[in-house]
Motif scaffolding. Sequence first.
Motif, PDB file in Angstrom:
ATOM      1  N   VAL A   7       0.832  -1.200   0.000  1.00 48.81           N
ATOM      2  CA  VAL A   7       0.000   0.000   0.000  1.00 48.81           C
ATOM      3  C   VAL A   7       0.870   1.255   0.000  1.00 48.81           C
ATOM      4  N   VAL A   8       1.925   1.276   0.797  1.00 47.51           N
ATOM      5  CA  VAL A   8       2.804   2.447   0.842  1.00 47.51           C
ATOM      6  C   VAL A   8       3.402   2.712  -0.544  1.00 47.51           C
ATOM      7  N   VAL A   9       3.909   1.672  -1.158  1.00 49.99           N
ATOM      8  CA  VAL A   9       4.559   1.828  -2.460  1.00 49.99           C
ATOM      9  C   VAL A   9       3.546   2.213  -3.539  1.00 49.99           C
ATOM     10  N   SER A  10       2.436   1.492  -3.622  1.00 51.07           N
ATOM     11  CA  SER A  10       1.468   1.764  -4.693  1.00 51.07           C
ATOM     12  C   SER A  10       0.823   3.137  -4.538  1.00 51.07           C
ATOM     13  N   SER A  11       0.506   3.562  -3.299  1.00 50.11           N
ATOM     14  CA  SER A  11      -0.111   4.875  -3.108  1.00 50.11           C
ATOM     15  C   SER A  11       0.855   5.998  -3.462  1.00 50.11           C
ATOM     16  N   THR A  12       2.139   5.818  -3.162  1.00 51.46           N
ATOM     17  CA  THR A  12       3.142   6.842  -3.498  1.00 51.46           C
ATOM     18  C   THR A  12       3.293   6.989  -5.004  1.00 51.46           C
ATOM     19  N   ILE A  13       3.388   5.866  -5.684  1.00 55.39           N
ATOM     20  CA  ILE A  13       3.609   5.895  -7.138  1.00 55.39           C
ATOM     21  C   ILE A  13       2.359   6.388  -7.860  1.00 55.39           C
ATOM     22  N   ARG A  14       1.186   5.966  -7.405  1.00 52.07           N
ATOM     23  CA  ARG A  14      -0.048   6.358  -8.080  1.00 52.07           C
ATOM     24  C   ARG A  14      -0.286   7.865  -8.004  1.00 52.07           C
ATOM     25  N   ASN A  15       0.164   8.504  -6.937  1.00 51.99           N
ATOM     26  CA  ASN A  15      -0.080   9.937  -6.751  1.00 51.99           C
ATOM     27  C   ASN A  15       1.129  10.800  -7.106  1.00 51.99           C
ATOM     28  N   ASP A  52       8.815  21.265  28.261  1.00 45.95           N
ATOM     29  CA  ASP A  52       7.874  21.910  27.343  1.00 45.95           C
ATOM     30  C   ASP A  52       8.416  22.059  25.929  1.00 45.95           C
ATOM     31  N   LYS A  53       9.550  21.446  25.670  1.00 45.88           N
ATOM     32  CA  LYS A  53      10.118  21.528  24.315  1.00 45.88           C
ATOM     33  C   LYS A  53       9.239  20.754  23.347  1.00 45.88           C
ATOM     34  N   CYS A  54       9.044  21.312  22.166  1.00 45.75           N
ATOM     35  CA  CYS A  54       8.134  20.726  21.179  1.00 45.75           C
ATOM     36  C   CYS A  54       8.684  19.412  20.642  1.00 45.75           C
ATOM     37  N   ALA A  55       7.809  18.398  20.560  1.00 40.60           N
ATOM     38  CA  ALA A  55       8.175  17.128  19.943  1.00 40.60           C
ATOM     39  C   ALA A  55       7.856  17.168  18.452  1.00 40.60           C
ATOM     40  N   TRP A  56       8.289  16.148  17.750  1.00 38.53           N
ATOM     41  CA  TRP A  56       8.005  16.017  16.320  1.00 38.53           C
ATOM     42  C   TRP A  56       7.640  14.570  16.033  1.00 38.53           C
ATOM     43  N   ALA A  57       7.226  14.299  14.809  1.00 36.41           N
ATOM     44  CA  ALA A  57       6.665  12.986  14.491  1.00 36.41           C
ATOM     45  C   ALA A  57       7.578  12.172  13.592  1.00 36.41           C
ATOM     46  N   TYR A  58       7.698  10.888  13.920  1.00 36.75           N
ATOM     47  CA  TYR A  58       8.214   9.898  12.986  1.00 36.75           C
ATOM     48  C   TYR A  58       7.065   9.469  12.073  1.00 36.75           C
ATOM     49  N   GLY A  59       7.393   8.873  10.945  1.00 39.27           N
ATOM     50  CA  GLY A  59       6.376   8.336  10.043  1.00 39.27           C
ATOM     51  C   GLY A  59       6.504   8.863   8.633  1.00 39.27           C
ATOM     52  N   VAL A 108      13.420  10.189   1.776  1.00 37.57           N
ATOM     53  CA  VAL A 108      12.182  10.340   2.535  1.00 37.57           C
ATOM     54  C   VAL A 108      11.874   8.995   3.165  1.00 37.57           C
ATOM     55  N   PHE A 109      11.780   8.970   4.489  1.00 38.80           N
ATOM     56  CA  PHE A 109      11.493   7.727   5.197  1.00 38.80           C
ATOM     57  C   PHE A 109      10.015   7.671   5.544  1.00 38.80           C
ATOM     58  N   LEU A 110       9.378   6.532   5.225  1.00 45.13           N
ATOM     59  CA  LEU A 110       7.951   6.341   5.474  1.00 45.13           C
ATOM     60  C   LEU A 110       7.735   5.126   6.358  1.00 45.13           C
ATOM     61  N   ASP A 111       6.854   5.263   7.358  1.00 37.67           N
ATOM     62  CA  ASP A 111       6.438   4.102   8.134  1.00 37.67           C
ATOM     63  C   ASP A 111       5.501   3.247   7.298  1.00 37.67           C
ATOM     64  N   ASP A 112       5.329   1.982   7.718  1.00 41.99           N
ATOM     65  CA  ASP A 112       4.495   1.079   6.923  1.00 41.99           C
ATOM     66  C   ASP A 112       2.997   1.264   7.166  1.00 41.99           C
ATOM     67  N   ASP A 113       2.626   2.131   8.124  1.00 45.48           N
ATOM     68  CA  ASP A 113       1.202   2.370   8.383  1.00 45.48           C
ATOM     69  C   ASP A 113       0.765   3.739   7.879  1.00 45.48           C
ATOM     70  N   VAL A 114       1.371   4.185   6.779  1.00 43.46           N
ATOM     71  CA  VAL A 114       0.975   5.452   6.166  1.00 43.46           C
ATOM     72  C   VAL A 114       0.382   5.194   4.794  1.00 43.46           C
ATOM     73  N   VAL A 115      -0.345   6.187   4.311  1.00 42.79           N
ATOM     74  CA  VAL A 115      -0.850   6.208   2.936  1.00 42.79           C
ATOM     75  C   VAL A 115      -0.459   7.549   2.338  1.00 42.79           C
ATOM     76  N   ALA A 146      -1.239  15.255   2.640  1.00 39.62           N
ATOM     77  CA  ALA A 146      -0.360  14.571   1.693  1.00 39.62           C
ATOM     78  C   ALA A 146      -0.087  13.138   2.132  1.00 39.62           C
ATOM     79  N   VAL A 147       0.181  12.962   3.412  1.00 42.61           N
ATOM     80  CA  VAL A 147       0.435  11.629   3.983  1.00 42.61           C
ATOM     81  C   VAL A 147      -0.427  11.485   5.228  1.00 42.61           C
ATOM     82  N   VAL A 148      -1.189  10.404   5.317  1.00 43.34           N
ATOM     83  CA  VAL A 148      -1.977  10.126   6.520  1.00 43.34           C
ATOM     84  C   VAL A 148      -1.353   8.938   7.230  1.00 43.34           C
ATOM     85  N   HIS A 149      -1.305   9.025   8.544  1.00 39.74           N
ATOM     86  CA  HIS A 149      -0.561   8.061   9.359  1.00 39.74           C
ATOM     87  C   HIS A 149      -1.499   7.372  10.344  1.00 39.74           C
ATOM     88  N   TYR A 150      -1.588   6.050  10.254  1.00 37.53           N
ATOM     89  CA  TYR A 150      -2.429   5.270  11.153  1.00 37.53           C
ATOM     90  C   TYR A 150      -1.631   4.847  12.388  1.00 37.53           C
TER      91      TYR A 150
END
Length: 530
Positions: free
Chosen positions: A217-225, A404-411, A343-350, A487-491
């Motif tokens: 799903v990660v690969v096909s959604s990236t290529i299709r869009n 209180d330092k801001c965190a960021w997201a993997y994925g 660009v690194f993508l987790d396997d639970d993204v679209v 652009a990318v949704v993360h489950y």
Amino acid sequence: MQVHISPSMRRITISTSPGFLDPLKMKGAARYLSYRCLFWTILSLAFFLPFLFITTALVTLDGVHNCTSLDCFGRKLGPKLSWKRHGSLKSRDKYSALFDNRNDDITDIPDSMEALLDEARHKQYDMPTLLRRMKSMVENNEEKVRAAKLQEALYKHYASSGVPKGLHCLALKLTGEYSSNARARQDLPSPDLAPRLTDPALHHLVVATDNVLAAAVVVSSTIRNAAEPEKIVFHVITDKKTHAAMHAWFALNPQAPAIVEVKGVHQFEWLTRDNVPVLEAMESSQDIKYYYHGDHAAGTNISQYSPTILAAYLQARSPKYISIMNHLRIYLPDLFPELEKVVFLDDDVVVQKDLGALFDLDLHGKVNGAVETCRGDDTWVMSKTFKNYFNFSHPIIASTFDPDKCAWAYGMNVFDLRAWRKADITRVYHYWQKQNLQLNLTLWRLGTLPPALIAFDGNVHPIPEKWHMLGLGYNMKTSLEAVENAAVVHYNGQAKPWLDIAFPQLRRFWSKYVNYSNEFIRQCNILERA
């Protein structure tokens, strides 16, 4: 005494008995006395008397018999009109005590209001008994709801930690196909395209997973869009047991004009326990292995937790957090020594939009382009700071970092590998991982993000929130409009889209990229859900 009013009503004469006083004559504005004064008096009484009647009736219906109507009326209006205030307070305190008593031993508590009323009529309860029974019924039902939510959190944890039968079947069938079908074993990519694997002019994306369907799903959604799919080079990394199945899938389902490479961790000779602290911990510490792989409910009184706290506790003990697949991203400069940006993508993204612009993004000398998670429209998902990930009661953490330092997201991250090598990010990551292991995981519990927050500290370039939307795996109230525009949704979370516990309204954004007509997917009975 006699009162005489003149015909014009302008003079009033008041006289006593004869010989006592002379008649007293008064002049007044008679029309005010007779018309306006009389009118307003009647109007006031018209409003006041019904109010007095209704209020007195309500007090009587409440069962308060130890006060007069005027006393009860005054108590309703306020202390200034209460003629027997002490008695009223005493009566009120008697009923308040019924609700404050939490130690009633009442058995056979009714489950519903209808059952309670039937019981009250049958046993002829007085008001104190009825109130006490009602309170017990409400508390009993609240406890049942809480217990159900705790069980739900526990069952969701078990469901998210297992492998669905369909995915297990798919891996087995593809492994068998790899053994018997030469086409499933063909080189990926073909030898004539191999030079493109290190071409810095192309768009290199990396995903590390042991889930064949998720990778597809990660690969096909990236290529299709993608606006320029011919520029896409996907590097899929998997473990040894899944390598044959993963290779067979992409060999039998080519993604032309894009290129897909599949490599197993066993093919990187340097990836040993001496170089990877996580592998060392898994092989040497029985306590850590039991913490993540043992019975998470054994020896734990789950009733002491709130449902939210229990879910977080179980999430922190997910076995994936000591999986090498989850830690591979920290070794990207070593895995791809000839690449400059990935660009690194987790396997639970679209991927729903073209990601080409990310490869032209100027990180201003920073290493990691990421979406910050301390601010955003969704205050539940986008409200994470360092205090959400670290144990600030530990002196090492408290003296080193700002809660209180801001965190960021993997994925979904853009990594400048040249800047990474200069900043020596991996060495810092290793240092803090070893510190945490030596201190028996007391600095943090939750996976790969905490040490990454430390290692990349000062080397993160914030990118717009639209590039990476989080929370689809645990926030069922996620805005569908926001999902469609991301652009990318993360489950991220327990409700992965390939599981039965996924949120139906959010699963469809993932399932539309699954090829349900594929013969292996049909054989494994992986069905499209509504």
